[in-house]
Design a protein around this motif. Structure first.
Motif, mmCIF file in Angstrom:
data_model
loop_
_atom_site.group_PDB
_atom_site.id
_atom_site.type_symbol
_atom_site.label_atom_id
_atom_site.label_comp_id
_atom_site.label_asym_id
_atom_site.label_seq_id
_atom_site.Cartn_x
_atom_site.Cartn_y
_atom_site.Cartn_z
ATOM 1 N N SER A 1 -3.182 -1.901 -5.945
ATOM 2 C CA SER A 1 -4.063 -1.060 -5.762
ATOM 3 C C SER A 1 -4.366 -0.521 -4.316
ATOM 4 O O SER A 1 -4.849 -0.238 -3.685
ATOM 5 N N THR B 1 3.042 2.045 -3.191
ATOM 6 C CA THR B 1 1.755 1.790 -4.231
ATOM 7 C C THR B 1 1.437 3.719 -4.143
ATOM 8 O O THR B 1 1.304 4.436 -4.979
ATOM 9 N N ASP C 1 -5.110 3.191 -2.292
ATOM 10 C CA ASP C 1 -6.217 5.290 -2.756
ATOM 11 C C ASP C 1 -5.877 6.132 -4.300
ATOM 12 O O ASP C 1 -5.155 6.395 -4.587
ATOM 13 N N SER C 2 -6.492 4.504 -5.064
ATOM 14 C CA SER C 2 -7.002 4.705 -5.957
ATOM 15 C C SER C 2 -5.556 4.902 -7.439
ATOM 16 O O SER C 2 -5.140 5.579 -8.217
ATOM 17 N N ARG C 3 -4.629 4.184 -6.410
ATOM 18 C CA ARG C 3 -3.259 4.397 -7.937
ATOM 19 C C ARG C 3 -3.148 3.132 -7.741
ATOM 20 O O ARG C 3 -3.178 1.695 -7.057
ATOM 21 N N THR C 4 -2.352 2.152 -8.793
ATOM 22 C CA THR C 4 -1.805 0.790 -9.011
ATOM 23 C C THR C 4 -0.621 1.095 -9.077
ATOM 24 O O THR C 4 -0.239 1.738 -10.454
ATOM 25 N N ASP D 1 0.970 -1.153 0.201
ATOM 26 C CA ASP D 1 -0.037 -0.250 0.184
ATOM 27 C C ASP D 1 0.639 1.521 0.012
ATOM 28 O O ASP D 1 1.023 2.239 -0.990
#
Ligand code: FE2
Length: 318
Positions: A274, A231, A276-279, A228
């Motif tokens: 993924s 990312t 917090d809206s990031r991948t 997390d």
């Protein structure tokens, strides 16, 4: 194989066999396959990840992990030695190299020409602590959490000296950068989250895209808190080992455990993570070795991975 080593291996396999006898003769047959064949059925996984800037030349990264090396693991040593012929642009080693006090020269010899290539690494618990016998069936019941000795008894620092003399970079709670084929690659690494030694906060912060074209996070055990954080900071690719791919898997179905809080679908190979809206892309190695106290693999052959990074916009494969 020495008489002592042979007797030890026999004892270990016998104890595992006693456990499997509970599930019948089919279990014993599977054990023979898993301990005598598959544990040495090495394979090179090949994946393609579209991460590089437009027009960049492909970059080939060899990911090795979880060697769990002993002086007796000759087939493992021979197979590793052959990987040097790949001449990768970069080697990433995600730890758990050692399973014996005298394994440092064996690991360095086996890596051989790979040490002539640029390299980065992090440590796993099995670089610090010798393997201990535990009922291998417990592995299937969930993450192993044993009380660790406070003293790091394996010669991991000697191995680190060998890596550093070769020019490899220790990423433990460190940021580093390498330019490979005109691509500026930034790295951040942590110590092993499985024994709560990870301190990602030491290297945290958004990736600076003015300085870095490609950001790679490197960690031994793919616990979600580490994935997390990497990312969210904007890493493109995260590289980990530790899971052994589940080690004893169910054909077609896959892994039953990951030995950490990662879901079993991502126990090995290329996937995505993924937060917090990031991948980010995630690659987890099933590893080259096993603990000498659990010398079996089933539906999960030992492996290293050649990742070919290509331009963004091309297709991922793997
Ligand atoms: Fe391991």
């Amino acid at each position: 194989m020495s008489a002592n080593r042979g007797a030890h291996r026999h004892r270990v396999l016998t104890s595992i066999g006693k456990g499997l006898l509970g599930v019948g003769a089919a279990g014993a047959g599977s054990l023979a396959y898993a301990g005598l064949y598959e544990v040495n059925a090495f394979r090179l996984r090949r994946v393609t990840v579209p991460l590089l800037p437009e027009g960049a030349r492909p970059i080939r990264i060899l990911h090795v992990s979880d060697l769990h090396m002993t002086p007796y693991a000759r087939a493992r040593q021979r197979w590793l030695s052959g990987l040097g012929a790949l001449e990768p642009d970069l080697v990433i080693n995600t730890g758990d190299n050692l399973a014996h006090q005298e394994s440092v020269p064996v690991v360095l010899d086996s890596l051989g020409h790979l040490l002539d290539r640029p390299g980065v690494y992090v440590w796993g618990a099995n670089d610090y602590y010798p393997p201990k016998f535990r009922n291998p069936l417990r592995y299937l019941l969930g993450p192993s959490r044993s009380k660790r000795l406070p003293e790091r008894m394996l010669p991991w620092q000697d191995l680190g000296r060998g890596f550093k003399e070769a020019g490899w970079i220790d990423l433990t709670h460190t940021r580093a950068a390498l330019e490979i084929k005109d691509v500026r690659i930034g790295f951040r690494g942590t110590d092993d989250a499985h024994i709560d030694q990870d301190r990602y906060a030491d290297v945290a912060g958004p990736i600076d895209r003015d300085e870095i074209d490609l950001a790679i996070g490197v960690t031994h055990a793919p616990y979600r808190r580490v994935l997390d954080a990497m990312t969210i900071d904007g890493h493109d690719l995260i590289i980990a080992g530790h899971t052994h791919g589940g080690q004893v898997c169910v054909p077609i179905y896959g892994a039953l455990v990951t030995n950490c809080d990662l879901d079993t679908r991502r126990a090995k190979g290329l996937s995505q993570h993924s937060a917090d809206s990031r991948t980010a892309w995630l690659h987890v190695s099933a590893g080259v070795g096993t603990s000498p106290y659990a010398p079996i693999r089933f539906a999960c052959p030992p492996e290293a991975t050649l990742l070919t990074l290509t331009s963004r916009g091309e297709n991922a494969m793997g």
